[in-house]
Design an enzyme around this catalytic site. Structure first.
Site, short mmCIF file in Angstrom:
data_model
loop_
_atom_site.label_atom_id
_atom_site.label_comp_id
_atom_site.label_asym_id
_atom_site.label_seq_id
_atom_site.Cartn_x
_atom_site.Cartn_y
_atom_site.Cartn_z
N SER A 1 20.04 59.14 -21.26
CA SER A 1 19.30 58.97 -22.50
C SER A 1 18.23 60.02 -22.73
O SER A 1 17.71 60.13 -23.85
CB SER A 1 18.65 57.57 -22.53
OG SER A 1 17.65 57.47 -21.54
N LYS B 1 11.17 57.35 -21.33
CA LYS B 1 11.38 57.84 -22.70
C LYS B 1 10.24 58.79 -23.05
O LYS B 1 9.29 58.96 -22.31
CB LYS B 1 11.41 56.68 -23.70
CG LYS B 1 12.43 55.58 -23.40
CD LYS B 1 13.87 56.03 -23.60
CE LYS B 1 14.84 54.88 -23.31
NZ LYS B 1 16.25 55.34 -23.33
#
Length: 317
Positions: free
Chosen positions: A103, A173
């Site tokens: 990701s 993230k």
């Protein structure tokens, strides 16, 4: 005629009757005053003219130098000290984390090990725009994800911080917006923070900013952050949790720390700086309000002056 010699006092006789001591080799005449005995060196220091046998301490004396302990006796203590230091470093300074997914490509690859700064949060520091952060799962974002099995050695190494724990539900993230910011992204357009478009060269090649999941505009609550993965079309980030209890926002209290460097593998070593686009003028929420605030501050004296003039004119009439 009297005999004078017979009547003489003792010691006044003929010197010829005195014994001749010079002829006796056992008696030497003194050349001057008698020599004083030589004192022993102070503190019991050895005499440099003495033999080794004379300088050696007796059976009850202490040895001059302490005998060094064998290394194998000190090894357990060294291990304990090293483990305590490693545990303190993991708890208060830095901790290693493993990247389990794609990701964050291409910034981070699956299997990379990153070092996370855990010190600055202890001093009240909060995540800033553009930082790559590790945070605890805020609301079952990882539900259904398999948890890898670990052995005793891995559990021990993760406990002291030398390996990431396989049992912790953590995510990594990029922070896009912080408390007080307004964030949005329309299909086909860039991500905007407080009306400023982001230039995002770190996005995975071929991806769009948010075409798979447009959002906003959304106001980020204080004490929360909005996060997105660099591999936008392969990241279940804040955009995909807006209908949950957290509304897609991550509480600052759940943030473990900022990822500052890729430490492993060696050929992937790199720092993780904040991209320049997050430093552009006017991106801060306070800066976005600044023009209006300056306008109000400039107009206020003029309004007061006009009101005073009008009031004065009416009073005089």
């Amino acid at each position: 005629m009297s005999d004078v010699a017979a009547g003489a006092r003792p010691g006044q006789g003929d010197s010829a009757k005195e014994p001749d001591r010079s002829a006796d080799p056992a008696v030497e005449p003194a050349a001057g005053p008698a020599a004083a005995p030589v004192a022993a060196p102070a503190g019991g220091a050895p005499d440099p003219d003495a033999s080794e046998d004379e300088q050696a301490p007796d059976g009850d004396g202490k040895k001059a130098a302490r005998k060094q302990r064998p290394f194998w006796k000190e090894l357990p203590l060294l291990i304990v000290v090293a483990l305590v230091l490693a545990l303190l470093i993991k708890t208060f300074l830095v901790q290693a984390f493993s990247i389990p997914s794609d990701s964050m490509q291409n910034t981070l690859q699956r299997g990379d090990r990153v070092l996370v700064d855990k010190l600055t949060p202890w001093f009240g520091s909060e995540p800033e725009r553009g930082e790559v952060v590790v945070f605890h799962d805020p609301d079952n974002w990882l539900a259904g994800e398999p948890t890898p099995e670990s052995n005793v050695v891995q559990d021990f190494l993760s406990f002291i911080g030398l390996m990431p724990s396989s049992k912790e539900k953590d995510l990594i993230k990029r922070t896009i917006a912080v408390g007080g910011d307004t964030v949005e992204c329309a299909k086909g357009g860039p991500v905007k923070v407080n009306g400023k478009a982001l230039d995002e060269p770190y996005i995975f090649p071929g991806n769009t900013a948010c075409d798979d999941k447009p959002f906003g505009p959304l106001k980020v609550p204080e004490g929360k952050i909005w996060v997105m993965g660099d591999h936008r079309q392969n990241s279940l980030d804040s955009r995909y949790h807006t209908d949950e209890a957290t509304k897609g926002f991550v509480p600052v209290k759940d943030v473990v720390g900022r990822a500052v460097v890729v430490a492993w593998p060696i050929n992937r070593w790199a720092t993780l700086p904040v991209p320049d686009t997050f430093d552009q003028p006017g991106i801060g929420a306070a800066a976005a309000l600044a023009p209006g605030a300056v306008g109000i501050a400039g107009a206020l004296p003029l309004v007061l002056w006009r009101r005073r003039r009008l009031t004065g004119g009416r009073t005089a009439g």
